[in-house]
Scaffold this active site. Structure first.
Site, PDB file in Angstrom:
ATOM      1  N   LYS A   9       0.842  -1.201   0.000  1.00  0.00           N
ATOM      2  CA  LYS A   9       0.000   0.000   0.000  1.00  0.00           C
ATOM      3  C   LYS A   9       0.883   1.259   0.000  1.00  0.00           C
ATOM      4  O   LYS A   9       2.096   1.172   0.214  1.00  0.00           O
ATOM      5  CB  LYS A   9      -0.928  -0.053   1.217  1.00  0.00           C
ATOM      6  CG  LYS A   9      -1.900  -1.260   1.190  1.00  0.00           C
ATOM      7  CD  LYS A   9      -2.758  -1.276   2.448  1.00  0.00           C
ATOM      8  CE  LYS A   9      -3.704  -2.470   2.469  1.00  0.00           C
ATOM      9  NZ  LYS A   9      -4.516  -2.495   3.718  1.00  0.00           N
ATOM     10  N   TYR A  49     -12.070  -2.781  -2.779  1.00  0.00           N
ATOM     11  CA  TYR A  49     -12.612  -2.952  -1.430  1.00  0.00           C
ATOM     12  C   TYR A  49     -14.146  -2.879  -1.417  1.00  0.00           C
ATOM     13  O   TYR A  49     -14.733  -2.452  -0.421  1.00  0.00           O
ATOM     14  CB  TYR A  49     -12.023  -1.898  -0.493  1.00  0.00           C
ATOM     15  CG  TYR A  49     -10.631  -2.253   0.011  1.00  0.00           C
ATOM     16  CD1 TYR A  49     -10.378  -3.498   0.590  1.00  0.00           C
ATOM     17  CD2 TYR A  49      -9.590  -1.348  -0.060  1.00  0.00           C
ATOM     18  CE1 TYR A  49      -9.117  -3.829   1.061  1.00  0.00           C
ATOM     19  CE2 TYR A  49      -8.317  -1.668   0.414  1.00  0.00           C
ATOM     20  CZ  TYR A  49      -8.091  -2.909   0.976  1.00  0.00           C
ATOM     21  OH  TYR A  49      -6.851  -3.241   1.453  1.00  0.00           O
ATOM     22  N   PHE A  57     -15.289   3.487   7.824  1.00  0.00           N
ATOM     23  CA  PHE A  57     -13.950   3.937   7.437  1.00  0.00           C
ATOM     24  C   PHE A  57     -13.702   3.823   5.930  1.00  0.00           C
ATOM     25  O   PHE A  57     -12.578   4.025   5.474  1.00  0.00           O
ATOM     26  CB  PHE A  57     -12.872   3.144   8.204  1.00  0.00           C
ATOM     27  CG  PHE A  57     -12.958   1.649   8.020  1.00  0.00           C
ATOM     28  CD1 PHE A  57     -12.390   1.017   6.911  1.00  0.00           C
ATOM     29  CD2 PHE A  57     -13.605   0.857   8.971  1.00  0.00           C
ATOM     30  CE1 PHE A  57     -12.457  -0.354   6.747  1.00  0.00           C
ATOM     31  CE2 PHE A  57     -13.684  -0.523   8.809  1.00  0.00           C
ATOM     32  CZ  PHE A  57     -13.112  -1.127   7.689  1.00  0.00           C
ATOM     33  N   ARG A  85      -1.533 -14.854   3.737  1.00  0.00           N
ATOM     34  CA  ARG A  85      -2.225 -14.230   4.874  1.00  0.00           C
ATOM     35  C   ARG A  85      -1.433 -14.469   6.176  1.00  0.00           C
ATOM     36  O   ARG A  85      -1.343 -13.589   7.025  1.00  0.00           O
ATOM     37  CB  ARG A  85      -3.645 -14.793   5.023  1.00  0.00           C
ATOM     38  CG  ARG A  85      -4.585 -14.454   3.871  1.00  0.00           C
ATOM     39  CD  ARG A  85      -5.131 -13.053   3.906  1.00  0.00           C
ATOM     40  NE  ARG A  85      -6.045 -12.799   4.996  1.00  0.00           N
ATOM     41  CZ  ARG A  85      -6.798 -11.708   5.083  1.00  0.00           C
ATOM     42  NH1 ARG A  85      -6.747 -10.781   4.125  1.00  0.00           N
ATOM     43  NH2 ARG A  85      -7.600 -11.519   6.103  1.00  0.00           N
ATOM     44  N   THR A  91      -4.984  -8.145  10.549  1.00  0.00           N
ATOM     45  CA  THR A  91      -5.336  -6.834   9.976  1.00  0.00           C
ATOM     46  C   THR A  91      -4.832  -5.687  10.843  1.00  0.00           C
ATOM     47  O   THR A  91      -4.275  -4.721  10.331  1.00  0.00           O
ATOM     48  CB  THR A  91      -6.873  -6.730   9.836  1.00  0.00           C
ATOM     49  OG1 THR A  91      -7.328  -7.825   9.042  1.00  0.00           O
ATOM     50  CG2 THR A  91      -7.276  -5.422   9.172  1.00  0.00           C
ATOM     51  N   ARG A 102       3.071  -7.280   8.978  1.00  0.00           N
ATOM     52  CA  ARG A 102       2.418  -6.195   9.723  1.00  0.00           C
ATOM     53  C   ARG A 102       2.936  -6.117  11.155  1.00  0.00           C
ATOM     54  O   ARG A 102       3.080  -5.030  11.717  1.00  0.00           O
ATOM     55  CB  ARG A 102       0.900  -6.385   9.706  1.00  0.00           C
ATOM     56  CG  ARG A 102       0.275  -6.059   8.341  1.00  0.00           C
ATOM     57  CD  ARG A 102      -1.163  -6.530   8.280  1.00  0.00           C
ATOM     58  NE  ARG A 102      -1.854  -6.106   7.070  1.00  0.00           N
ATOM     59  CZ  ARG A 102      -3.006  -6.635   6.663  1.00  0.00           C
ATOM     60  NH1 ARG A 102      -3.588  -7.597   7.371  1.00  0.00           N
ATOM     61  NH2 ARG A 102      -3.589  -6.197   5.551  1.00  0.00           N
ATOM     62  N   ASN A 112      -1.601  -0.239   7.468  1.00  0.00           N
ATOM     63  CA  ASN A 112      -1.029  -1.577   7.723  1.00  0.00           C
ATOM     64  C   ASN A 112      -0.213  -2.111   6.543  1.00  0.00           C
ATOM     65  O   ASN A 112       0.043  -3.301   6.448  1.00  0.00           O
ATOM     66  CB  ASN A 112      -2.110  -2.559   8.202  1.00  0.00           C
ATOM     67  CG  ASN A 112      -3.213  -2.782   7.183  1.00  0.00           C
ATOM     68  OD1 ASN A 112      -3.127  -2.299   6.051  1.00  0.00           O
ATOM     69  ND2 ASN A 112      -4.234  -3.524   7.564  1.00  0.00           N
ATOM     70  N   HIS A 115      -1.560  -5.580   1.512  1.00  0.00           N
ATOM     71  CA  HIS A 115      -2.823  -6.291   1.309  1.00  0.00           C
ATOM     72  C   HIS A 115      -2.526  -7.703   0.810  1.00  0.00           C
ATOM     73  O   HIS A 115      -1.606  -7.901   0.020  1.00  0.00           O
ATOM     74  CB  HIS A 115      -3.675  -5.576   0.257  1.00  0.00           C
ATOM     75  CG  HIS A 115      -4.803  -6.431  -0.269  1.00  0.00           C
ATOM     76  ND1 HIS A 115      -5.998  -6.560   0.410  1.00  0.00           N
ATOM     77  CD2 HIS A 115      -4.890  -7.233  -1.366  1.00  0.00           C
ATOM     78  CE1 HIS A 115      -6.778  -7.405  -0.267  1.00  0.00           C
ATOM     79  NE2 HIS A 115      -6.128  -7.818  -1.349  1.00  0.00           N
ATOM     80  N   GLU A 126      -9.328 -10.073  -7.717  1.00  0.00           N
ATOM     81  CA  GLU A 126      -8.371  -8.973  -7.564  1.00  0.00           C
ATOM     82  C   GLU A 126      -7.284  -9.027  -8.638  1.00  0.00           C
ATOM     83  O   GLU A 126      -6.871  -7.994  -9.168  1.00  0.00           O
ATOM     84  CB  GLU A 126      -7.776  -9.012  -6.153  1.00  0.00           C
ATOM     85  CG  GLU A 126      -8.840  -8.688  -5.095  1.00  0.00           C
ATOM     86  CD  GLU A 126      -8.449  -9.046  -3.673  1.00  0.00           C
ATOM     87  OE1 GLU A 126      -7.287  -9.468  -3.434  1.00  0.00           O
ATOM     88  OE2 GLU A 126      -9.310  -8.901  -2.778  1.00  0.00           O
TER      89      GLU A 126
HETATM   90  P1  IDP Z   1      -7.348  -7.344   5.604  1.00  0.00           P
HETATM   91  O1  IDP Z   1      -6.565  -6.255   4.886  1.00  0.00           O
HETATM   92  O2  IDP Z   1      -6.539  -7.964   6.699  1.00  0.00           O
HETATM   93  O3  IDP Z   1      -7.961  -8.353   4.664  1.00  0.00           O
HETATM   94  P2  IDP Z   1     -10.012  -6.171   5.862  1.00  0.00           P
HETATM   95  O4  IDP Z   1     -10.946  -6.404   6.982  1.00  0.00           O
HETATM   96  O5  IDP Z   1     -10.324  -6.786   4.536  1.00  0.00           O
HETATM   97  O6  IDP Z   1      -8.552  -6.614   6.373  1.00  0.00           O
HETATM   98  O7  IDP Z   1      -9.862  -4.602   5.689  1.00  0.00           O
HETATM   99  C1  IDP Z   1      -9.243  -4.068   4.558  1.00  0.00           C
HETATM  100  C2  IDP Z   1      -8.401  -2.883   4.951  1.00  0.00           C
HETATM  101  O8  IDP Z   1      -9.225  -1.846   5.459  1.00  0.00           O
HETATM  102  C3  IDP Z   1      -7.400  -3.153   6.069  1.00  0.00           C
HETATM  103  O9  IDP Z   1      -6.203  -3.780   5.632  1.00  0.00           O
HETATM  104  C4  IDP Z   1      -7.129  -1.754   6.576  1.00  0.00           C
HETATM  105  O10 IDP Z   1      -6.251  -1.053   5.706  1.00  0.00           O
HETATM  106  C5  IDP Z   1      -8.516  -1.112   6.443  1.00  0.00           C
HETATM  107  N1  IDP Z   1      -9.268  -1.196   7.696  1.00  0.00           N
HETATM  108  C6  IDP Z   1      -9.864  -2.276   8.239  1.00  0.00           C
HETATM  109  N2  IDP Z   1     -10.458  -1.972   9.395  1.00  0.00           N
HETATM  110  C7  IDP Z   1     -10.233  -0.651   9.593  1.00  0.00           C
HETATM  111  C8  IDP Z   1     -10.606   0.272  10.633  1.00  0.00           C
HETATM  112  O11 IDP Z   1     -11.261  -0.066  11.619  1.00  0.00           O
HETATM  113  N3  IDP Z   1     -10.167   1.568  10.490  1.00  0.00           N
HETATM  114  C9  IDP Z   1      -9.449   1.981   9.399  1.00  0.00           C
HETATM  115  N4  IDP Z   1      -9.072   1.155   8.412  1.00  0.00           N
HETATM  116  C10 IDP Z   1      -9.460  -0.146   8.503  1.00  0.00           C
HETATM  117 MG    MG Z   2      -9.452  -8.124   3.228  1.00  0.00          MG
END
Ligand code: IDP
Ligand code: MG
Length: 151
Positions: A9, A49, A57, A85, A91, A102, A112, A115, A126
């Site tokens: 990212k 997304y 968010f 993963r 996450t 991470r 973070n 992805h 994707e």
């Molecule tokens: P992942 O990236 O581990 O698959 P997801 O739940 O798919 O997690 O969320 C996608 C992305 O959205 C996360 O990697 C992070 O960048 C962002 N994200 C997830 N939850 C939050 C939050 O509570 N606040 C801000 N950004 C978030």
């Molecule tokens: Mg995800």
């Protein structure tokens, strides 16, 4: 052989972490099948997304993803989705174990740095979004070898 979609990212790119992240995937045993440095527009970020579009968010997430260049990659190997993963970690970097990407390189859920697809179906979707409908070669090393005259 399974393929998965991985993306460094914008904060990961800005911090010079493309190299260390690629190294983790290579050291684990993945094969790189495709890589591209690009700027994502808002439409692509929203499509990528789309499952999160009702989250509070979501706007912040699209701002984050479009804030600078990203490095999009396809990595290949046994159980590529699950192995990626595991390598990437949870996450929320606060919960991600030390030894994961991470866990070692990030502090905050909104930054973070990387992805990874969450399922084989997500990976196919994707990879299609970022690299087009034509499937990425499943024999990338053969291609490299023949292009260099060794194949
Ligand atoms: P992942 O990236 O581990 O698959 P997801 O739940 O798919 O997690 O969320 C996608 C992305 O959205 C996360 O990697 C992070 O960048 C962002 N994200 C997830 N939850 C939050 C939050 O509570 N606040 C801000 N950004 C978030
Ligand atoms: Mg995800």
């Amino acid at each position: 052989m399974e393929q998965t979609f991985v993306m460094v990212k914008p904060d990961g790119v800005r911090r010079g972490l493309i190299g260390p992240i690629i190294a983790r995937f290579e050291q684990k045993g993945f094969t790189l099948a495709a890589i591209e440095l690009l700027r994502i527009d808002r439409l692509l970020a929203e499509q990528h997304y789309s499952d999160l579009r009702t989250k509070p968010f979501f706007g912040e997430l699209v701002d984050y993803l479009t804030s600078g260049p990203v490095c999009a990659m396809v990595w290949q190997g046994e159980h590529a989705v699950e192995n990626a993963r595991a390598l990437i970690g949870k996450t929320n970097p606060v919960e991600a174990s030390t030894g994961t990407i991470r866990g070692d390189f990030a502090m905050d859920i909104a930054g973070n740095i990387v992805h990874g697809s969450d399922s084989a179906a997500s990976a196919a979707r994707e990879i299609g979004l970022f690299f087009g409908k034509q499937p990425v070669s499943s024999h990338p090393l053969d291609l490299y070898a023949s292009e260099q005259g060794h194949g």
